[in-house]
Scaffold this motif. Structure first.
Motif, PDB file in Angstrom:
ATOM      1  N   ARG A   1       1.068  -1.104  -0.112  1.00 36.22           N
ATOM      2  CA  ARG A   1       0.182   0.126   0.036  1.00 36.22           C
ATOM      3  C   ARG A   1       0.988   1.362   0.117  1.00 36.22           C
ATOM      4  NH1 ARG A   1      -5.050   1.457   0.949  1.00 36.22           N
ATOM      5  NH2 ARG A   1      -5.511   3.571   1.659  1.00 36.22           N
ATOM      6  N   GLY A   2       0.503   2.233  -1.085  1.00 39.19           N
ATOM      7  CA  GLY A   2       1.207   3.406  -0.880  1.00 39.19           C
ATOM      8  C   GLY A   2       2.363   3.510  -1.806  1.00 39.19           C
ATOM      9  N   GLN A   3       2.760   2.162  -2.349  1.00 36.51           N
ATOM     10  CA  GLN A   3       4.203   2.171  -3.091  1.00 36.51           C
ATOM     11  C   GLN A   3       3.694   2.676  -4.587  1.00 36.51           C
ATOM     12  OE1 GLN A   3       5.855  -1.749  -2.172  1.00 36.51           O
ATOM     13  NE2 GLN A   3       7.313  -0.343  -1.063  1.00 36.51           N
ATOM     14  N   GLY A   4       4.698   3.011  -5.422  1.00 37.90           N
ATOM     15  CA  GLY A   4       4.532   3.137  -6.670  1.00 37.90           C
ATOM     16  C   GLY A   4       5.496   4.161  -7.309  1.00 37.90           C
ATOM     17  N   PRO A   5       5.740   4.060  -8.688  1.00 40.88           N
ATOM     18  CA  PRO A   5       6.938   5.075  -9.317  1.00 40.88           C
ATOM     19  C   PRO A   5       6.176   6.377  -8.905  1.00 40.88           C
ATOM     20  CG  PRO A   5       5.524   4.177 -10.970  1.00 40.88           C
ATOM     21  CD  PRO A   5       4.973   3.292  -9.809  1.00 40.88           C
ATOM     22  N   GLY A   6       7.276   7.337  -9.312  1.00 36.35           N
ATOM     23  CA  GLY A   6       6.971   8.980  -9.567  1.00 36.35           C
ATOM     24  C   GLY A   6       6.363   9.162 -10.869  1.00 36.35           C
ATOM     25  N   LEU A   7       6.050  10.519 -11.165  1.00 36.54           N
ATOM     26  CA  LEU A   7       5.408  10.660 -12.611  1.00 36.54           C
ATOM     27  C   LEU A   7       6.432  10.631 -13.578  1.00 36.54           C
ATOM     28  CD1 LEU A   7       2.788  12.158 -13.692  1.00 36.54           C
ATOM     29  CD2 LEU A   7       3.804  14.239 -13.237  1.00 36.54           C
ATOM     30  N   HIS A   8       5.947   9.943 -14.573  1.00 38.65           N
ATOM     31  CA  HIS A   8       7.203   9.809 -15.562  1.00 38.65           C
ATOM     32  C   HIS A   8       6.580   9.584 -17.097  1.00 38.65           C
ATOM     33  CE1 HIS A   8       5.807   5.511 -14.217  1.00 38.65           C
ATOM     34  NE2 HIS A   8       6.214   5.254 -15.674  1.00 38.65           N
ATOM     35  N   ILE A   9       7.336   9.544 -18.090  1.00 40.63           N
ATOM     36  CA  ILE A   9       6.739   9.261 -19.313  1.00 40.63           C
ATOM     37  C   ILE A   9       7.639   8.554 -20.156  1.00 40.63           C
ATOM     38  CG2 ILE A   9       5.904  11.681 -19.763  1.00 40.63           C
ATOM     39  CD1 ILE A   9       8.306  12.381 -21.290  1.00 40.63           C
ATOM     40  N   HIS A  10       7.146   7.590 -21.312  1.00 37.28           N
ATOM     41  CA  HIS A  10       7.708   6.820 -22.122  1.00 37.28           C
ATOM     42  C   HIS A  10       7.655   7.229 -23.634  1.00 37.28           C
ATOM     43  CE1 HIS A  10       7.711   4.163 -18.564  1.00 37.28           C
ATOM     44  NE2 HIS A  10       6.511   4.339 -18.657  1.00 37.28           N
ATOM     45  N   PRO A  11       8.593   6.978 -24.304  1.00 35.45           N
ATOM     46  CA  PRO A  11       8.525   7.358 -25.861  1.00 35.45           C
ATOM     47  C   PRO A  11       7.652   6.059 -26.581  1.00 35.45           C
ATOM     48  CG  PRO A  11      10.811   6.169 -25.564  1.00 35.45           C
ATOM     49  CD  PRO A  11      10.044   6.369 -24.158  1.00 35.45           C
ATOM     50  N   TYR A  12       6.880   5.290 -25.838  1.00 32.04           N
ATOM     51  CA  TYR A  12       5.958   4.319 -26.409  1.00 32.04           C
ATOM     52  C   TYR A  12       4.850   4.166 -25.327  1.00 32.04           C
ATOM     53  CZ  TYR A  12       9.129   2.082 -22.847  1.00 32.04           C
ATOM     54  OH  TYR A  12       9.794   1.727 -21.738  1.00 32.04           O
ATOM     55  N   ALA A  13       4.041   3.285 -25.817  1.00 27.07           N
ATOM     56  CA  ALA A  13       2.850   3.005 -25.067  1.00 27.07           C
ATOM     57  C   ALA A  13       3.054   2.054 -23.883  1.00 27.07           C
ATOM     58  CB  ALA A  13       1.497   2.552 -25.981  1.00 27.07           C
ATOM     59  N   GLU A  14       2.349   2.026 -22.722  1.00 26.41           N
ATOM     60  CA  GLU A  14       2.615   1.127 -21.744  1.00 26.41           C
ATOM     61  C   GLU A  14       1.299   0.801 -21.296  1.00 26.41           C
ATOM     62  OE1 GLU A  14       4.607   0.812 -17.153  1.00 26.41           O
ATOM     63  OE2 GLU A  14       4.270   2.685 -18.296  1.00 26.41           O
ATOM     64  N   THR A  15       1.242  -0.710 -21.169  1.00 25.93           N
ATOM     65  CA  THR A  15      -0.113  -1.346 -20.790  1.00 25.93           C
ATOM     66  C   THR A  15       0.183  -2.238 -19.570  1.00 25.93           C
ATOM     67  OG1 THR A  15      -0.499  -1.691 -23.167  1.00 25.93           O
ATOM     68  CG2 THR A  15      -1.704  -3.194 -21.694  1.00 25.93           C
ATOM     69  N   TRP A  16      -0.839  -1.907 -18.624  1.00 24.52           N
ATOM     70  CA  TRP A  16      -0.902  -2.768 -17.273  1.00 24.52           C
ATOM     71  C   TRP A  16      -2.025  -3.792 -17.319  1.00 24.52           C
ATOM     72  CZ3 TRP A  16      -0.414   2.573 -18.012  1.00 24.52           C
ATOM     73  CH2 TRP A  16       0.832   3.174 -17.547  1.00 24.52           C
ATOM     74  N   LEU A  17      -1.653  -5.069 -17.046  1.00 26.05           N
ATOM     75  CA  LEU A  17      -2.587  -6.205 -16.761  1.00 26.05           C
ATOM     76  C   LEU A  17      -2.822  -6.159 -15.128  1.00 26.05           C
ATOM     77  CD1 LEU A  17      -4.705  -8.121 -17.222  1.00 26.05           C
ATOM     78  CD2 LEU A  17      -2.541  -9.735 -17.552  1.00 26.05           C
TER      79      LEU A  17
END
Length: 128
Positions: free
Chosen positions: A38-54
């Motif tokens: 709980r409460g963990q996750g990455p900071g605000l960021h970008i990628h030069p490609y799409a990202e998909t989460w399952l």
């Protein structure tokens, strides 16, 4: 040539997340196998490609540009290339999900630090 990567042989971050980069295996994708408290996750960021989460299990809050999204077990979330985003485990149980990167290497640029009270992950999500 075929490959199998045994879970027991992967190098996991202190939060149990591990990274796969396809370039070493002739694969055109990369991913993070995420396992966060709980409460963990990455900071605000970008990628030069799409990202998909399952989302395999748990609950997760996404911030995508200026929009807040909620996803849970079984949901799929897609964010286009060059779109600022971050996510945080918002549930009481561990969050497990696969973050699929449409590139043979993980390329990400962090935009700023996380808000106070949220844990920012380190090297397993790249360097800011």
């Amino acid at each position: 040539m075929h490959h199998i990567i045994r879970a027991a042989e992967t190098s996991k971050a202190p939060n149990r997340t591990w990274k796969f980069e396809g370039e070493h295996f002739g694969a055109g994708i990369s991913f993070f196998a995420v396992d966060l408290d709980r409460g963990q996750g990455p900071g605000l960021h970008i990628h030069p490609y799409a990202e998909t989460w399952l989302v395999l299990s748990g609950m997760v809050d996404f911030e995508v540009q200026d929009e807040s999204l909620f996803a849970c077990t079984g949901d799929v979330v897609i964010v286009p290339a060059h779109t600022p985003h971050r996510f945080t485990n918002s549930g009481d149980q561990p969050l497990t999900m696969v973050c699929i990167h449409d590139h043979e290497r993980v390329i990400q640029h962090f935009l700023n630090d996380r808000p106070p009270g949220q844990t920012r992950l380190g090297a397993e999500y790249g360097s800011p």
